[in-house]
Design a protein around this motif. Structure first.
Motif, PDB file in Angstrom:
ATOM      1  N   ASP A 183      -2.699  -0.148  -3.559  1.00  0.00           N
ATOM      2  CA  ASP A 183      -1.527  -1.011  -3.618  1.00  0.00           C
ATOM      3  C   ASP A 183      -0.765  -0.676  -4.891  1.00  0.00           C
ATOM      4  O   ASP A 183      -1.334  -0.658  -5.979  1.00  0.00           O
ATOM      5  CB  ASP A 183      -1.939  -2.485  -3.647  1.00  0.00           C
ATOM      6  CG  ASP A 183      -2.306  -2.997  -2.267  1.00  0.00           C
ATOM      7  OD1 ASP A 183      -2.188  -2.232  -1.299  1.00  0.00           O
ATOM      8  OD2 ASP A 183      -2.707  -4.161  -2.163  1.00  0.00           O
ATOM      9  N   THR A 184       0.523  -0.413  -4.745  1.00  0.00           N
ATOM     10  CA  THR A 184       1.322  -0.031  -5.903  1.00  0.00           C
ATOM     11  C   THR A 184       2.607  -0.853  -5.939  1.00  0.00           C
ATOM     12  O   THR A 184       3.002  -1.465  -4.944  1.00  0.00           O
ATOM     13  CB  THR A 184       1.695   1.467  -5.859  1.00  0.00           C
ATOM     14  OG1 THR A 184       2.467   1.716  -4.688  1.00  0.00           O
ATOM     15  CG2 THR A 184       0.450   2.352  -5.848  1.00  0.00           C
ATOM     16  N   LEU A 185       3.250  -0.856  -7.086  1.00  0.00           N
ATOM     17  CA  LEU A 185       4.562  -1.477  -7.221  1.00  0.00           C
ATOM     18  C   LEU A 185       5.598  -0.527  -6.626  1.00  0.00           C
ATOM     19  O   LEU A 185       5.634   0.660  -6.965  1.00  0.00           O
ATOM     20  CB  LEU A 185       4.876  -1.744  -8.698  1.00  0.00           C
ATOM     21  CG  LEU A 185       6.167  -2.553  -8.949  1.00  0.00           C
ATOM     22  CD1 LEU A 185       6.042  -3.983  -8.424  1.00  0.00           C
ATOM     23  CD2 LEU A 185       6.497  -2.569 -10.432  1.00  0.00           C
TER      24      LEU A 185
ATOM     25  N   PRO B 144       0.824  -1.209   0.000  1.00  0.00           N
ATOM     26  CA  PRO B 144       0.000   0.000   0.000  1.00  0.00           C
ATOM     27  C   PRO B 144       0.861   1.262   0.000  1.00  0.00           C
ATOM     28  O   PRO B 144       1.888   1.327   0.667  1.00  0.00           O
ATOM     29  CB  PRO B 144      -0.804  -0.100   1.304  1.00  0.00           C
ATOM     30  CG  PRO B 144      -0.635  -1.497   1.780  1.00  0.00           C
ATOM     31  CD  PRO B 144       0.640  -2.017   1.210  1.00  0.00           C
ATOM     32  N   CYS B 145       0.426   2.265  -0.766  1.00  0.00           N
ATOM     33  CA  CYS B 145       1.069   3.578  -0.756  1.00  0.00           C
ATOM     34  C   CYS B 145       0.086   4.557  -0.125  1.00  0.00           C
ATOM     35  O   CYS B 145      -1.065   4.654  -0.564  1.00  0.00           O
ATOM     36  CB  CYS B 145       1.423   4.023  -2.173  1.00  0.00           C
ATOM     37  SG  CYS B 145       2.005   5.733  -2.263  1.00  0.00           S
ATOM     38  N   SER B 146       0.560   5.277   0.898  1.00  0.00           N
ATOM     39  CA  SER B 146      -0.337   6.199   1.603  1.00  0.00           C
ATOM     40  C   SER B 146      -0.684   7.404   0.742  1.00  0.00           C
ATOM     41  O   SER B 146      -1.699   8.056   0.958  1.00  0.00           O
ATOM     42  CB  SER B 146       0.315   6.662   2.908  1.00  0.00           C
ATOM     43  OG  SER B 146       1.547   7.289   2.657  1.00  0.00           O
ATOM     44  N   ARG B 147       0.163   7.719  -0.233  1.00  0.00           N
ATOM     45  CA  ARG B 147      -0.135   8.868  -1.087  1.00  0.00           C
ATOM     46  C   ARG B 147      -1.102   8.491  -2.211  1.00  0.00           C
ATOM     47  O   ARG B 147      -1.987   9.253  -2.569  1.00  0.00           O
ATOM     48  CB  ARG B 147       1.161   9.437  -1.669  1.00  0.00           C
ATOM     49  CG  ARG B 147       0.926  10.696  -2.479  1.00  0.00           C
ATOM     50  CD  ARG B 147       2.222  11.354  -2.911  1.00  0.00           C
ATOM     51  NE  ARG B 147       2.948  11.926  -1.791  1.00  0.00           N
ATOM     52  CZ  ARG B 147       4.051  12.667  -1.918  1.00  0.00           C
ATOM     53  NH1 ARG B 147       4.558  12.883  -3.109  1.00  0.00           N
ATOM     54  NH2 ARG B 147       4.650  13.159  -0.871  1.00  0.00           N
ATOM     55  N   CYS B 148      -0.913   7.298  -2.783  1.00  0.00           N
ATOM     56  CA  CYS B 148      -1.785   6.855  -3.876  1.00  0.00           C
ATOM     57  C   CYS B 148      -3.088   6.247  -3.351  1.00  0.00           C
ATOM     58  O   CYS B 148      -4.018   6.047  -4.130  1.00  0.00           O
ATOM     59  CB  CYS B 148      -1.066   5.825  -4.740  1.00  0.00           C
ATOM     60  SG  CYS B 148       0.393   6.452  -5.599  1.00  0.00           S
ATOM     61  N   HIS B 149      -3.140   5.906  -2.063  1.00  0.00           N
ATOM     62  CA  HIS B 149      -4.309   5.238  -1.479  1.00  0.00           C
ATOM     63  C   HIS B 149      -4.648   3.977  -2.253  1.00  0.00           C
ATOM     64  O   HIS B 149      -5.794   3.709  -2.583  1.00  0.00           O
ATOM     65  CB  HIS B 149      -5.520   6.186  -1.443  1.00  0.00           C
ATOM     66  CG  HIS B 149      -5.255   7.435  -0.663  1.00  0.00           C
ATOM     67  ND1 HIS B 149      -5.105   7.449   0.709  1.00  0.00           N
ATOM     68  CD2 HIS B 149      -5.083   8.713  -1.076  1.00  0.00           C
ATOM     69  CE1 HIS B 149      -4.872   8.681   1.110  1.00  0.00           C
ATOM     70  NE2 HIS B 149      -4.845   9.471   0.057  1.00  0.00           N
TER      71      HIS B 149
ATOM     72  N   ALA C 141      10.252   2.963  -2.425  1.00  0.00           N
ATOM     73  CA  ALA C 141       9.660   4.075  -3.162  1.00  0.00           C
ATOM     74  C   ALA C 141       8.575   3.563  -4.090  1.00  0.00           C
ATOM     75  O   ALA C 141       8.732   2.545  -4.765  1.00  0.00           O
ATOM     76  CB  ALA C 141      10.721   4.812  -3.965  1.00  0.00           C
ATOM     77  N   CYS C 142       7.478   4.285  -4.115  1.00  0.00           N
ATOM     78  CA  CYS C 142       6.345   3.945  -4.973  1.00  0.00           C
ATOM     79  C   CYS C 142       6.676   4.322  -6.418  1.00  0.00           C
ATOM     80  O   CYS C 142       7.104   5.445  -6.697  1.00  0.00           O
ATOM     81  CB  CYS C 142       5.127   4.718  -4.476  1.00  0.00           C
ATOM     82  SG  CYS C 142       3.695   4.604  -5.548  1.00  0.00           S
ATOM     83  N   THR C 143       6.476   3.387  -7.351  1.00  0.00           N
ATOM     84  CA  THR C 143       6.800   3.683  -8.743  1.00  0.00           C
ATOM     85  C   THR C 143       5.750   4.572  -9.396  1.00  0.00           C
ATOM     86  O   THR C 143       5.975   5.096 -10.474  1.00  0.00           O
ATOM     87  CB  THR C 143       6.920   2.386  -9.578  1.00  0.00           C
ATOM     88  OG1 THR C 143       5.692   1.660  -9.496  1.00  0.00           O
ATOM     89  CG2 THR C 143       8.055   1.523  -9.075  1.00  0.00           C
ATOM     90  N   ARG C 144       4.609   4.748  -8.743  1.00  0.00           N
ATOM     91  CA  ARG C 144       3.558   5.574  -9.341  1.00  0.00           C
ATOM     92  C   ARG C 144       3.767   7.049  -9.004  1.00  0.00           C
ATOM     93  O   ARG C 144       3.679   7.908  -9.874  1.00  0.00           O
ATOM     94  CB  ARG C 144       2.184   5.112  -8.870  1.00  0.00           C
ATOM     95  CG  ARG C 144       1.047   5.739  -9.670  1.00  0.00           C
ATOM     96  CD  ARG C 144      -0.320   5.336  -9.129  1.00  0.00           C
ATOM     97  NE  ARG C 144      -0.548   3.887  -9.181  1.00  0.00           N
ATOM     98  CZ  ARG C 144      -1.660   3.306  -8.709  1.00  0.00           C
ATOM     99  NH1 ARG C 144      -2.608   4.023  -8.174  1.00  0.00           N
ATOM    100  NH2 ARG C 144      -1.785   2.001  -8.778  1.00  0.00           N
ATOM    101  N   CYS C 145       4.013   7.351  -7.714  1.00  0.00           N
ATOM    102  CA  CYS C 145       4.156   8.752  -7.318  1.00  0.00           C
ATOM    103  C   CYS C 145       5.601   9.099  -6.982  1.00  0.00           C
ATOM    104  O   CYS C 145       5.900  10.262  -6.718  1.00  0.00           O
ATOM    105  CB  CYS C 145       3.240   9.063  -6.143  1.00  0.00           C
ATOM    106  SG  CYS C 145       3.626   8.148  -4.629  1.00  0.00           S
ATOM    107  N   GLU C 146       6.502   8.107  -7.003  1.00  0.00           N
ATOM    108  CA  GLU C 146       7.924   8.301  -6.744  1.00  0.00           C
ATOM    109  C   GLU C 146       8.191   8.937  -5.397  1.00  0.00           C
ATOM    110  O   GLU C 146       9.138   9.697  -5.226  1.00  0.00           O
ATOM    111  CB  GLU C 146       8.589   9.115  -7.878  1.00  0.00           C
ATOM    112  CG  GLU C 146       8.606   8.365  -9.200  1.00  0.00           C
ATOM    113  CD  GLU C 146       9.581   8.965 -10.196  1.00  0.00           C
ATOM    114  OE1 GLU C 146       9.946  10.123 -10.023  1.00  0.00           O
ATOM    115  OE2 GLU C 146       9.958   8.254 -11.140  1.00  0.00           O
TER     116      GLU C 146
HETATM  117 ZN   LIG Z   1       2.356   6.177  -4.540  1.00  0.00          ZN
END
Ligand SMILES: [Zn+2]
Length: 83
Positions: A34-36, A27-32, A72-77
Motif C-alpha cells: 500500500d502506497t501513497l 495498493p501498488c502492483s509494482r511496489c507490492h 500515480a504511486c509516489t514511491r515508484c512514480e
Molecule cells: Zn509503486
C-alpha cells in the motif's frame, strides 16, 4: 501540492493541462504494497498514461477526449490506475 511532477514522471503529456485531485493510500502492483498515490485529472489522449503497459492497446482510442484521473504511486512514480 502534489509531490510528483506529472510531466517529469511522464504521467501527463507535456503541456497538457491537468488538475491535482488529491492523494489516497492504495495498493501498488509494482511496489507490492500500500502506497501513497496522487491523482491527476486530465484529458485522455494517445499520450496520456503512456507509462502504462496497456496504454498502447487500440481500446484506449475510444477514450480520447474524455476526462480521466490518473493515479500515480509516489514511491515508484508509475501510474497504477486510470478512472
Ligand atoms: Zn509503486
Amino acid at each position: 501540492m502534489p509531490t510528483i511532477d506529472p510531466y517529469a514522471a511522464e504521467i501527463v503529456a507535456r503541456r497538457a493541462p491537468y488538475d491535482f485531485v488529491g492523494d489516497r493510500t492504495a495498493p501498488c502492483s509494482r511496489c507490492h504494497d500500500d502506497t501513497l498515490q496522487e491523482g491527476f485529472k486530465t484529458f485522455s489522449s494517445p499520450y496520456v498514461g503512456f507509462s502504462l503497459p496497456f496504454a498502447r492497446r487500440p481500446s484506449t482510442a475510444g477514450k480520447i477526449g474524455k476526462t480521466v484521473i490518473l493515479w500515480a504511486c509516489t514511491r515508484c512514480e508509475s501510474v497504477v490506475s486510470v478512472n
